[in-house]
Design an enzyme around this catalytic site. Sequence first.
Site, PDB file in Angstrom:
ATOM      1  N   SER A 167       0.835  -1.193   0.000  1.00 41.30           N
ATOM      2  CA  SER A 167       0.000   0.000   0.000  1.00 41.30           C
ATOM      3  C   SER A 167       0.873   1.248   0.000  1.00 41.30           C
ATOM      4  O   SER A 167       2.095   1.151  -0.105  1.00 41.30           O
ATOM      5  CB  SER A 167      -0.903  -0.020   1.247  1.00 41.30           C
ATOM      6  N   ASN A 168       0.248   2.396   0.096  1.00 40.05           N
ATOM      7  CA  ASN A 168       0.957   3.660   0.260  1.00 40.05           C
ATOM      8  C   ASN A 168       0.579   4.258   1.602  1.00 40.05           C
ATOM      9  O   ASN A 168      -0.521   4.017   2.091  1.00 40.05           O
ATOM     10  CB  ASN A 168       0.548   4.654  -0.830  1.00 40.05           C
ATOM     11  N   ASP A 169       1.466   5.037   2.160  1.00 38.50           N
ATOM     12  CA  ASP A 169       1.166   5.687   3.432  1.00 38.50           C
ATOM     13  C   ASP A 169       0.266   6.898   3.169  1.00 38.50           C
ATOM     14  O   ASP A 169       0.692   7.848   2.504  1.00 38.50           O
ATOM     15  CB  ASP A 169       2.484   6.123   4.082  1.00 38.50           C
ATOM     16  N   VAL A 190      -2.794   6.224  -4.824  1.00 42.45           N
ATOM     17  CA  VAL A 190      -3.082   4.940  -5.488  1.00 42.45           C
ATOM     18  C   VAL A 190      -1.788   4.125  -5.585  1.00 42.45           C
ATOM     19  O   VAL A 190      -0.743   4.657  -5.969  1.00 42.45           O
ATOM     20  CB  VAL A 190      -3.632   5.195  -6.918  1.00 42.45           C
TER      21      VAL A 190
END
Length: 210
Positions: free
Chosen positions: A24-26, A91
Amino acid sequence: MKKKVVLITAGPTKEYIDPIRFISNDSSGKMGYLLAEESKKLGDVILISGPTCLKPPKGIKFIKVISASEMFNQVKKYFNKCDVFISCAAVSDYKVKNASKDKIKKTIGKLKLELISNPDILLEVSKEKYNNKRILVGFALETNNLIKNAQNKFIKKKLDIIIANEPSTINSDRSKGAIITEDKIKKFKSISKKSLAEIIIGDIRGVLTR
Ligand code: CTP
């Protein structure tokens, strides 16, 4: 001004490796949710959000998604109906090629993951901007060359406004960076995300009434 429809993406996307693990991304989603609240001043708001711990604003249409593909499907569903698209989501650019349906057990040695590209949602919808009728707003988070990198994204994704952010913005209630349009760079030093949301929506109103 006539009531507008504002479509917003917010939060991270999660790309599962197996039913337990993901990449994921932070991203807290705070900026996108504040923009959704503020956008109510322009008309109807649709917020498409990846997983966050935030409560969605009242009086808007709220759509929860997990992955980038799900987010893209929902954006495609509503994009034609919107006057303004604000792409605030962090995203995931990649997903796992063969996600496992069962939990991956510890193996001896290295575990290799093959990652494949996710759709660039903002880039894809920018191809359907329809003769500049729709206003597109993007974000850029950069560790270096903040303005130049954001300007490149501004051009590539045919944006009307891009907000360039420094990494200190992640998970914070404050933001530092610049609002970039075709002919202006408005730098801002650590302001609250609420104030930034007010400024961005003010700028969008400016474009809409031009
Ligand atoms: N974006 C998107 N879909 C993606 C990646 C980004 O819609 N798969 C949108 C983001 O919401 C943001 C803008 O594109 O508004 C820029 O995102 P960013 O992650 O900063 O840049 P990328 O275009 O992914 O480029 P890079 O990761 O190489 O910096």
